[in-house]
Design an enzyme around this catalytic site. Structure first.
Site, PDB file in Angstrom:
ATOM      1  N   ASP A  39       0.823  -1.207   0.000  1.00 48.63           N
ATOM      2  CA  ASP A  39       0.000   0.000   0.000  1.00 48.63           C
ATOM      3  C   ASP A  39       0.863   1.264   0.000  1.00 48.63           C
ATOM      4  O   ASP A  39       1.744   1.424   0.857  1.00 48.63           O
ATOM      5  CB  ASP A  39      -0.891  -0.014   1.247  1.00 48.63           C
ATOM      6  CG  ASP A  39      -2.195   0.725   1.048  1.00 48.63           C
ATOM      7  OD1 ASP A  39      -2.337   1.429   0.038  1.00 48.63           O
ATOM      8  OD2 ASP A  39      -3.085   0.594   1.910  1.00 48.63           O
ATOM      9  N   ASP A  40       0.606   2.161  -0.957  1.00 47.06           N
ATOM     10  CA  ASP A  40       1.264   3.473  -1.027  1.00 47.06           C
ATOM     11  C   ASP A  40       2.768   3.395  -1.285  1.00 47.06           C
ATOM     12  O   ASP A  40       3.502   4.340  -0.969  1.00 47.06           O
ATOM     13  CB  ASP A  40       1.024   4.279   0.267  1.00 47.06           C
ATOM     14  CG  ASP A  40      -0.389   4.819   0.382  1.00 47.06           C
ATOM     15  OD1 ASP A  40      -1.262   4.377  -0.380  1.00 47.06           O
ATOM     16  OD2 ASP A  40      -0.628   5.683   1.236  1.00 47.06           O
ATOM     17  N   CYS A  46      -6.542   3.826  -3.379  1.00 47.20           N
ATOM     18  CA  CYS A  46      -6.483   2.402  -3.034  1.00 47.20           C
ATOM     19  C   CYS A  46      -7.492   1.506  -3.756  1.00 47.20           C
ATOM     20  O   CYS A  46      -7.113   0.577  -4.455  1.00 47.20           O
ATOM     21  CB  CYS A  46      -6.655   2.232  -1.522  1.00 47.20           C
ATOM     22  SG  CYS A  46      -5.245   2.803  -0.565  1.00 47.20           S
ATOM     23  N   ASP A  54       0.370  -0.274  -5.121  1.00 47.89           N
ATOM     24  CA  ASP A  54      -0.933   0.062  -5.702  1.00 47.89           C
ATOM     25  C   ASP A  54      -0.954   1.448  -6.340  1.00 47.89           C
ATOM     26  O   ASP A  54      -1.732   1.705  -7.249  1.00 47.89           O
ATOM     27  CB  ASP A  54      -2.068  -0.109  -4.686  1.00 47.89           C
ATOM     28  CG  ASP A  54      -1.945   0.760  -3.444  1.00 47.89           C
ATOM     29  OD1 ASP A  54      -0.891   1.375  -3.230  1.00 47.89           O
ATOM     30  OD2 ASP A  54      -2.921   0.802  -2.671  1.00 47.89           O
ATOM     31  N   HIS A  55      -0.109   2.359  -5.885  1.00 45.20           N
ATOM     32  CA  HIS A  55       0.063   3.680  -6.494  1.00 45.20           C
ATOM     33  C   HIS A  55       1.251   4.344  -5.824  1.00 45.20           C
ATOM     34  O   HIS A  55       1.825   3.807  -4.868  1.00 45.20           O
ATOM     35  CB  HIS A  55      -1.194   4.548  -6.338  1.00 45.20           C
ATOM     36  CG  HIS A  55      -1.814   4.472  -4.980  1.00 45.20           C
ATOM     37  ND1 HIS A  55      -1.205   4.975  -3.855  1.00 45.20           N
ATOM     38  CD2 HIS A  55      -2.975   3.893  -4.561  1.00 45.20           C
ATOM     39  CE1 HIS A  55      -1.972   4.729  -2.800  1.00 45.20           C
ATOM     40  NE2 HIS A  55      -3.044   4.065  -3.197  1.00 45.20           N
ATOM     41  N   HIS A 109      -9.639  -3.345  -1.275  1.00 49.27           N
ATOM     42  CA  HIS A 109      -9.791  -2.300  -0.259  1.00 49.27           C
ATOM     43  C   HIS A 109     -11.010  -2.607   0.594  1.00 49.27           C
ATOM     44  O   HIS A 109     -12.137  -2.704   0.084  1.00 49.27           O
ATOM     45  CB  HIS A 109      -9.954  -0.929  -0.909  1.00 49.27           C
ATOM     46  CG  HIS A 109     -10.133   0.175   0.088  1.00 49.27           C
ATOM     47  ND1 HIS A 109      -9.072   0.748   0.763  1.00 49.27           N
ATOM     48  CD2 HIS A 109     -11.249   0.777   0.565  1.00 49.27           C
ATOM     49  CE1 HIS A 109      -9.527   1.678   1.581  1.00 49.27           C
ATOM     50  NE2 HIS A 109     -10.847   1.709   1.489  1.00 49.27           N
TER      51      HIS A 109
END
Length: 577
Positions: A57-58, A96, A342-343, A150
């Protein structure tokens, strides 16, 4: 009869049986038949490859293998050394839920019409066959630990995607009482409980927090999979950090000297950018110590950057535990390992923190694939790729068919790039981000980014535009629409050729449209299967199927298509169609 004794009727198995029944040293096999054998057998081997998908995540490419001079990420670097690292990989939306929907369905947010956290992808595509679901349909056992889809904001997991119920370890958010919100802190404006500190450094073991527990549980799943050699696995491992708050055991903070770190050089909006390109730092401002997130001091910025690196190193250590487990269990040579962020995340560039934009720092992601027998060790590629490409890539790597569901997969297989890092499969990749009534559709080429801001369905002449040239202005300091009209003219048709972004679906409207439709049988029966599968092994024994109901032996026999004395999840779900 147990599931592991099911007969394999694949072409390769029939070839193997033929060879095993005869003394091949005395056989005169025609050359044409040998060529057939050589073409079939490798496919069979590929079809039994396991998959370990690591979602973080992130996570942005602040990683040693990506050339970051400060990052202490020896384990992700080790994975990159085993496979191929994509230098120009992009999410399809920098938030997300939609980013994960893209990866696991192979469908872009614009096609789904889902850009928010709250709307489950099944509201737009109830009959979609997800990536792990397609593996289940082809004999795999699919499991998920941690954050894959998510969950939260009214959204939830997808039971049909997993052979056994998804597990989300519940570690502490904060290890120190002083990190949480002080007693009596009022609720936030949205009514939710107050956040604690934006960072925490505590002298605690890794499994104090959820990601350490996730790593431990995934290792248990790998150990169990080792005991099922005839059942290939698809295991999703979802790590939370470096998502806010930046919490990590102290030893990971100690890897860095804060004075070595630097704040972003360019901390304002690009010159000439439309208002829609920018946003407030709402996510960060919810945390104690960062309430004034639009005007942070240099010391505050450095603390956050330090925390991001520490949290990244913490997750890197968990990735290392999984790689160690694969090696120890002898699974590495037969397991495709994917690491995907994810990003990205803004660390002060453009004055932004978190994601929620179409800028480079929010959309560019780390993406590594290690596919034994296909990827050359230590490869790197500049080929443009996007999250939706993973689904068809894994299908080709494992020899599985496309699902044939609607909406159709929108990505492209990256196997040509895995075999030859100089190959190209995408001329452009595509991102979206909503801003009020507008959707920002972003087209990323090897050198430029063109962004169109307009309401879905509105006339093209109503759009506002951004153009950035990464060869001359990698920090995106200036909107070059007026400076490079030829480039804009060349890229607009490419953007126009992509599907128009849909409006964000409204669940109430969709429910009205589908009120008379029968719910998808597969999804309802997936829940029923999970309830009956008491030992969570992904198989219904006769006893489990018949428990607490009248004699249903005839139905059990009818459902048991391959007559092995048990029901797979796919057999049970298909029986209701």
């Amino acid at each position: 009869m147990s599931r592991c004794h099911r007969r394999d009727f694949s072409p390769a198995r029939r070839v193997g049986d033929m060879l095993n029944r005869h003394d091949t040293t005395k056989m005169k096999i025609p050359t044409s038949l040998l060529l057939l054998f050589s073409s079939v057998l490798p496919l069979a081997a590929q079809a039994k490859k396991n998959v370990l998908l690591i979602a973080v995540d992130d996570l942005k490419p602040l990683i040693g293998a990506y050339g970051d001079p400060h990052a202490k990420t020896p384990n992700i670097d080790r994975l990159a050394a085993r496979g191929i690292l994509f230098e120009h990989a992009y999410t399809n939306q920098a938030v997300c839920a939609p980013s994960r929907n893209s990866l696991l369905t192979g469908i872009t947010p614009g096609t789904l019409g889902i850009y928010d956290l709250a709307t489950n992808f099944r509201k737009a595509a109830p009959d979609a066959i997800t990536l792990p679901q397609q593996f289940i349909r082809n004999g795999y056992r699919a499991e998920a630990v941690g954050k894959l889809y998510h969950s939260g904001h009214g959204n939830g997991d997808d039971a049909a995607s997993w052979s056994v119920p998804h597990v989300k370890p519940s570690g502490k958010t904060y290890a120190l009482d002083t990190s949480g919100p002080p007693e009596g802190t009022p609720r936030r404006k949205n009514g939710k409980a107050p956040r604690g500190a934006a960072v925490e450094s505590a002298d605690v073991p890794d499994d104090t927090y959820a990601d350490g527990l996730t790593a431990n549980e995934v290792i248990k799943r790998l150990e169990a999979a080792k005991e099922r050699p005839d059942t290939p696995f698809f295991i999703g491992a979802g790590f939370i950090r470096p998502h806010l708050p930046f919490v990590a055991p102290k030893k990971y903070w100690d890897l860095y000297t804060r004075s070595d770190l630097k704040v972003a050089e360019y901390q304002k909006a690009p010159e000439g950018a439309p208002d829609a390109a920018m946003r407030p730092n709402g996510e960060l401002s919810q945390y104690r110590g960062a309430e004034n997130s639009g005007n942070l001091s240099e010391a505050q910025q450095l603390e956050l950057i330090h925390g991001y690196y520490a949290a990244t190193s913490y997750t890197d250590a968990q990735v290392g535990k999984l790689l160690d487990a694969l090696d120890r269990l002898g699974l590495s040579e037969n397991t495709i390992v994917v690491l995907w962020g994810d990003h990205g995340w803004h660390l002060g560039d453009h004055g932004l923190w978190a994601k929620h934009s179409n800028f480079e720092q929010a959309t560019r992601i780390p993406f590594i694939i290690s596919a034994p027998g296909v990827t050359a060790p230590g490869g790197k590629t500049k080929s443009l790729v996007q999250s939706i490409d993973l689904y068809p890539t894994l299908l080709e790597l494992t020899g599985l068919p496309h699902p044939g569901s609607k909406p159709a997969l929108e990505g492209k297989s990256l196997v040509p790039v895995l075999k030859d890092p100089a190959a190209t499969v995408n001329e452009v990749v595509y991102q979206v981000y909503p801003r009020g009534p507008l959707i920002g559709r972003s087209l990323r080429t090897a050198t430029h980014r063109l962004v169109e801001w307009k309401a879905p369905g509105a006339a093209p002449e109503t759009a506002e535009w951004e153009l950035y040239d990464y060869g001359t202005d990698p920090a995106e300091t200036r909107n070059l629409v007026k400076d490079q009209p030829e480039t804009v003219a060349a890229l607009k048709p490419k953007l126009a050729a992509l599907p128009e972004a849909k409006k964000q679906i409204k669940v109430t409207e969709l429910e009205k449209e589908t009120a008379t439709k029968k719910p998808a049988a597969g999804r309802d029966r997936a829940k029923l299967f999970a309830n009956r599968d008491k030992n969570h092994d992904g198989i219904l024994s006769r006893e489990e199927f018949l428990a607490n109901q009248e004699d249903q032996t005839e139905r059990f026999t009818r459902f048991d298509k391959n007559k092995d004395g048990s029901l797979s999840r796919e057999e049970f779900i298909s029986a209701g169609k």
